[in-house]
Design a protein around this motif. Structure first.
Motif, PDB file in Angstrom:
ATOM      1  N   ASN A 300      53.391 -92.629 -60.178  1.00  0.00           N
ATOM      2  CA  ASN A 300      52.412 -91.661 -59.694  1.00  0.00           C
ATOM      3  C   ASN A 300      51.020 -91.874 -60.252  1.00  0.00           C
ATOM      4  O   ASN A 300      50.036 -91.493 -59.601  1.00  0.00           O
ATOM      5  CB  ASN A 300      52.905 -90.240 -59.987  1.00  0.00           C
ATOM      6  CG  ASN A 300      53.891 -89.753 -58.944  1.00  0.00           C
ATOM      7  OD1 ASN A 300      53.557 -89.626 -57.773  1.00  0.00           O
ATOM      8  ND2 ASN A 300      55.125 -89.491 -59.367  1.00  0.00           N
ATOM      9  N   ALA A 344      60.486 -87.275 -52.226  1.00  0.00           N
ATOM     10  CA  ALA A 344      59.276 -86.529 -51.855  1.00  0.00           C
ATOM     11  C   ALA A 344      59.612 -85.064 -51.607  1.00  0.00           C
ATOM     12  O   ALA A 344      58.875 -84.160 -52.029  1.00  0.00           O
ATOM     13  CB  ALA A 344      58.634 -87.146 -50.616  1.00  0.00           C
ATOM     14  N   THR A 350      54.418 -87.491 -53.349  1.00  0.00           N
ATOM     15  CA  THR A 350      54.047 -86.945 -52.047  1.00  0.00           C
ATOM     16  C   THR A 350      54.477 -87.890 -50.936  1.00  0.00           C
ATOM     17  O   THR A 350      54.748 -89.079 -51.173  1.00  0.00           O
ATOM     18  CB  THR A 350      52.534 -86.748 -51.948  1.00  0.00           C
ATOM     19  OG1 THR A 350      51.887 -88.035 -52.018  1.00  0.00           O
ATOM     20  CG2 THR A 350      52.027 -85.845 -53.070  1.00  0.00           C
ATOM     21  N   LYS A 353      52.188 -90.694 -50.812  1.00  0.00           N
ATOM     22  CA  LYS A 353      52.436 -91.686 -51.874  1.00  0.00           C
ATOM     23  C   LYS A 353      53.593 -92.610 -51.489  1.00  0.00           C
ATOM     24  O   LYS A 353      53.581 -93.805 -51.816  1.00  0.00           O
ATOM     25  CB  LYS A 353      52.745 -90.968 -53.189  1.00  0.00           C
ATOM     26  CG  LYS A 353      52.539 -91.824 -54.434  1.00  0.00           C
ATOM     27  CD  LYS A 353      51.063 -91.966 -54.751  1.00  0.00           C
ATOM     28  CE  LYS A 353      50.824 -92.561 -56.114  1.00  0.00           C
ATOM     29  NZ  LYS A 353      49.386 -92.736 -56.393  1.00  0.00           N
TER      30      LYS A 353
END
Length: 445
Positions: A300, A344, A350, A353
């Motif tokens: 992340n 997610a 997300t 992402k």
């Protein structure tokens, strides 16, 4: 080729999610707009309520052809990839024979052109004695050079420091490495062999192929890359300690050293060996939960750049052997996107992402030509997913050749409904169209 119009899709691309229409023509994304519903097309897909993603680019798979086709082959594995939303794969050279000459490399490309439903590229393999062949690799037509700095099939362990210096100083393209220190692993293996004989518990795998083995090898690769300003990509990072080797303070396109994490290192952790045994045995090993949590944090914050599978199938019978004989590797290409969509949903990352790490960043890292994004003028590699439909991993639905999964019985809150490969609707709602094969991927180098 048929023109395809997709309307009312929730397009997830470049950090945003917006409802849009997409027109596909001659294999490419021709138009992206808010209202293309009046446009004439051969095929219209109303995607209301579904999400449209760029197809997954998996930068590490083992499809086992030639030589190991009792486990897997280009036809079945590429088809499974398409079923799971992967439109492009990059396949590894530890087949039989090992892909250590340009002639053998081109034979794999030729075979893929005949049978692979997904787009494809193949790594050129390095050994202790084929540097001349490695240096002939065409940067525009080949994804990279693969170096096993840890044991592998056949003659592919590169443990000669002089050879490593040559590869890192002279390689014309990206060098991808498997990093585990062989001497460390052999020493640990001897200890466990002495203690347990053949009855080593599977839970000992991350103790034999431990954090030290990974870090020692990865740090050597980084040292060589910095010394020679090489373009280094380290595959399947599995430990918290290795994360200190990577940066997140510069744009990805400017990084000379990049990293990959695999879905199984994000999904499983060591306490599950008792339940799954050899089904989750892989190299590098799945380690303690603290390592998994560190990997998620680094994914992340962009110290980890790419999510891939390292799809490495073996037959169920092979996997039933004792510790020393049970081969390492998990077959995951069919379910990788759903695994990350589930993560997610759980808030691990997300949706944007997921797309970034499985489509955009592989395209950036490997300088893939016109793929990895939903952009006008780019190849139409697209996946429609329904995030309101529950599915379960069942043996009878597995498309890849090995026919088993460590995820059997796992439920997902998603379904891959359509996969478009280079403008061809290769999969739609349970049916494949194999009338057109995937394309050879090219690179902007």
């Amino acid at each position: 080729m048929k023109t395809i119009l997709i309307t009312n899709a929730l397009v997830v691309n470049e950090g945003t999610t917006e409802e849009k229409d997409v027109l596909i023509k001659d294999g490419l994304i021709d138009k992206i707009g808010k209202d293309l519903s009046g446009t004439t097309a051969d095929l219209h897909i109303d995607a209301k309520g579904k999400h449209l993603l760029p197809g997954v680019i998996d930068d590490q798979v083992h499809f086992r052809e030639p030589g190991l086709t009792h486990k897997a082959d280009l036809y079945h594995e590429a088809k499974a990839a398409v079923r799971g939303g992967t439109t492009t794969f990059m396949e590894m050279p530890n087949t039989v024979p090992n892909t250590l000459t340009q002639e053998l490399l081109e034979q794999k490309y030729q075979r893929a052109s005949e049978v692979a439903l997904a787009n494809y590229s193949f790594f050129m393999g390095a050994s202790n004695d084929n540097i001349e062949e490695v240096l002939k690799t065409d940067p525009k037509k080949v994804c990279g050079i693969k170096v096993f700095m840890g044991s592998s099939t056949g003659n592919m362990l590169v443990d000669n420091r002089e050879v490593l210096e040559k590869i890192f100083s002279q390689a014309p393209i990206l060098v991808a490495t498997h990093c585990e220190d062989e001497a460390t692993i052999r020493a640990k293996s001897a200890v466990y062999k002495e203690k347990y004989g053949d009855d080593v518990p599977m839970s000992a795998h991350p103790e034999i192929r431990d954090v030290e083995a990974c870090y020692k090898s990865s740090s050597l690769a980084v040292e060589l890359a910095k010394k020679h300003n090489s373009r280094l990509h380290i595959l399947h990072i599995s430990t918290a300690k290795e994360l200190e080797l990577f940066r997140n303070d510069i744009p990805l396109a400017e990084k000379r050293i990049t990293s990959e994490v695999c879905v199984h290192h994000l999904w499983f952790e060591a306490s599950q060996y008792d339940a799954l045994g050899s089904q989750m045995k892989c190299n590098p090993a799945i380690k303690e939960k603290s390592n998994r949590e560190a990997l998620w944090e680094a994914l992340n914050d962009d110290r980890l750049d790419i999510i891939a599978t390292d799809h490495a199938p073996h037959t169920w019978e092979e996997k039933q052997n004792h510790y020393w004989k049970a081969p390492a590797g998990l077959p995951l290409v069919q379910f990788s996107l759903q695994m990350m969509l589930e993560m997610a949903r759980e808030g691990r990352l997300t949706l944007e992402k997921v797309v970034e790490k499985m489509a955009h960043t592989p395209a950036i890292c490997f300088e893939v030509e016109k793929r990895g994004y939903i952009r006008e003028g780019y190849w139409a590699d697209l996946v429609l997913v329904d995030l309101n439909k529950t599915t379960t991993v069942k043996k009878e639905d597995i498309v890849y050749k090995a026919g088993w999964s460590p995820l059997e019985g796992q439920g997902f809150h998603s379904d891959i409904t359509h996969t478009i490969v280079s403008g061809h609707l290769a999969y739609a709602e349970g049916k494949f169209d194999e009338s057109k094969k995937g394309e050879r991927v090219l690179f902007d180098r």
